[in-house]
Design an enzyme around this catalytic site. Structure first.
Site, short mmCIF file in Angstrom:
data_model
loop_
_atom_site.label_atom_id
_atom_site.label_comp_id
_atom_site.label_asym_id
_atom_site.label_seq_id
_atom_site.Cartn_x
_atom_site.Cartn_y
_atom_site.Cartn_z
N LYS A 55 0.81 -1.22 0.00
CA LYS A 55 0.00 0.00 0.00
C LYS A 55 0.85 1.27 0.00
CE LYS A 55 -2.44 -0.34 3.65
NZ LYS A 55 -2.33 0.72 4.63
N ARG A 97 -9.37 3.11 9.76
CA ARG A 97 -8.96 1.77 10.21
C ARG A 97 -10.07 1.07 10.97
NH1 ARG A 97 -3.42 2.24 9.48
NH2 ARG A 97 -2.09 0.92 10.71
N ARG A 127 10.51 -5.77 5.39
CA ARG A 127 10.21 -4.39 4.98
C ARG A 127 11.14 -3.37 5.64
NH1 ARG A 127 4.37 -1.65 5.81
NH2 ARG A 127 4.75 -1.91 8.03
N ARG A 161 11.21 -0.61 10.68
CA ARG A 161 10.27 0.03 11.61
C ARG A 161 10.28 -0.65 12.97
NH1 ARG A 161 4.62 1.15 8.63
NH2 ARG A 161 3.96 0.22 10.58
N ARG A 192 -0.95 -6.79 14.56
CA ARG A 192 -1.56 -5.87 13.60
C ARG A 192 -2.42 -6.60 12.59
NH1 ARG A 192 3.48 -3.43 13.07
NH2 ARG A 192 3.58 -3.68 10.81
#
Ligand code: AMP
Length: 220
Positions: A17, A93, A130, A162, A173
């Site tokens: 995304k 969200r 990532r 991150r 998550r």
């Protein structure tokens, strides 16, 4: 290509995304509004919001709806978003956030709501590798041997792992996404506003699918 659009991109974290939103924002000449990036900036600057949000984000939980709606309302009220539009990445969200957004956008309705669909097991793999530019939000995939941080090809910022991309936080998550965010597919689908785009393909192919979906929604 006609510039300007008001877009929401839904999808599990790790669906690609962030990268697609950066590309779409250049293509349609609209600001990319990522609530995650806004919160991470607040954490770095140690603002009251950042201090409150940090622990919640590190645990992979969600920041409260009222706080998030306030931040987004303020951002959408700025000139660039009012005149050109925006791409909302990471918001809404929850269903209460989506209801609040409908009220905020009543006079300037959304052009399209897109669900970028990638299965859970695939995003788990991607999220572990990532890395993200902390300045412009561009996403990269680590191969394992890079030094930390790297320099972002797009803006020269620092590319980091991150803090919330640990296995526990990732799983938390993804569970939360299924509980809180997946109901949005039904929320927007019910009113005929949702387009599902298959996110399992190369980034270039997915980008073409996304621009086609936006153009089609514009002509409806
Ligand atoms: P993201 O970069 O979109 O994955 O967001 C990183 C973290 O910021 C999330 O795991 C949440 O803790 C928080 N966050 C971002 N957007 C929202 C939102 N719309 N509602 C609640 N929490 C959010």
């Amino acid at each position: 290509m006609i510039p300007g659009a008001r877009l929401i991109i839904l999808g599990r974290q790790g669906a690609g995304k962030g990268t697609q939103c950066v590309r779409l924002s250049r293509h349609f000449v609209v600001p990319h509004i990522s609530t995650g990036d806004m919160l991470r900036a607040a954490v770095r600057e140690k603002t009251p919001l950042g201090l409150a949000a940090r622990a919640v984000m590190d645990a992979g939980s969600l920041v409260g709806d009222d706080i998030m709606v306030g931040i987004v309302q303020e951002r959408l009220d700025r000139d660039d978003a009012r005149t050109r539009g925006y791409i909302l990445d990471g918001f809404p969200r929850t269903v209460p956030q989506a209801v609040a957004l409908d009220a905020i956008t009543e006079t300037r309705p959304l052009t399209a709501v897109i669900d970028l669909d990638v299965p859970r097991d695939l995003v788990l793999e991607r999220l572990s590798a990532r890395r993200v530019c902390r300045d412009c939000g561009t996403n990269y995939m680590a191969k394992g041997s890079e030094r930390q941080p790297w320099i972002c090809d797009v803006c020269g910022g620092d590319v980091m792992h991150r803090d919330d991309d640990t296995p526990d936080a990732i799983n938390n998550r993804l569970d939360l996404y299924e509980e809180q965010t997946e109901p949005l597919v039904e929320f927007y689908g019910r009113t005929g506003r949702l387009t599902v785009v298959d996110g399992v393909a190369t980034p270039d192919v997915v980008f073409v699918r996304l621009t086609e979906a936006v153009n089609k929604a514009r002509n409806r």
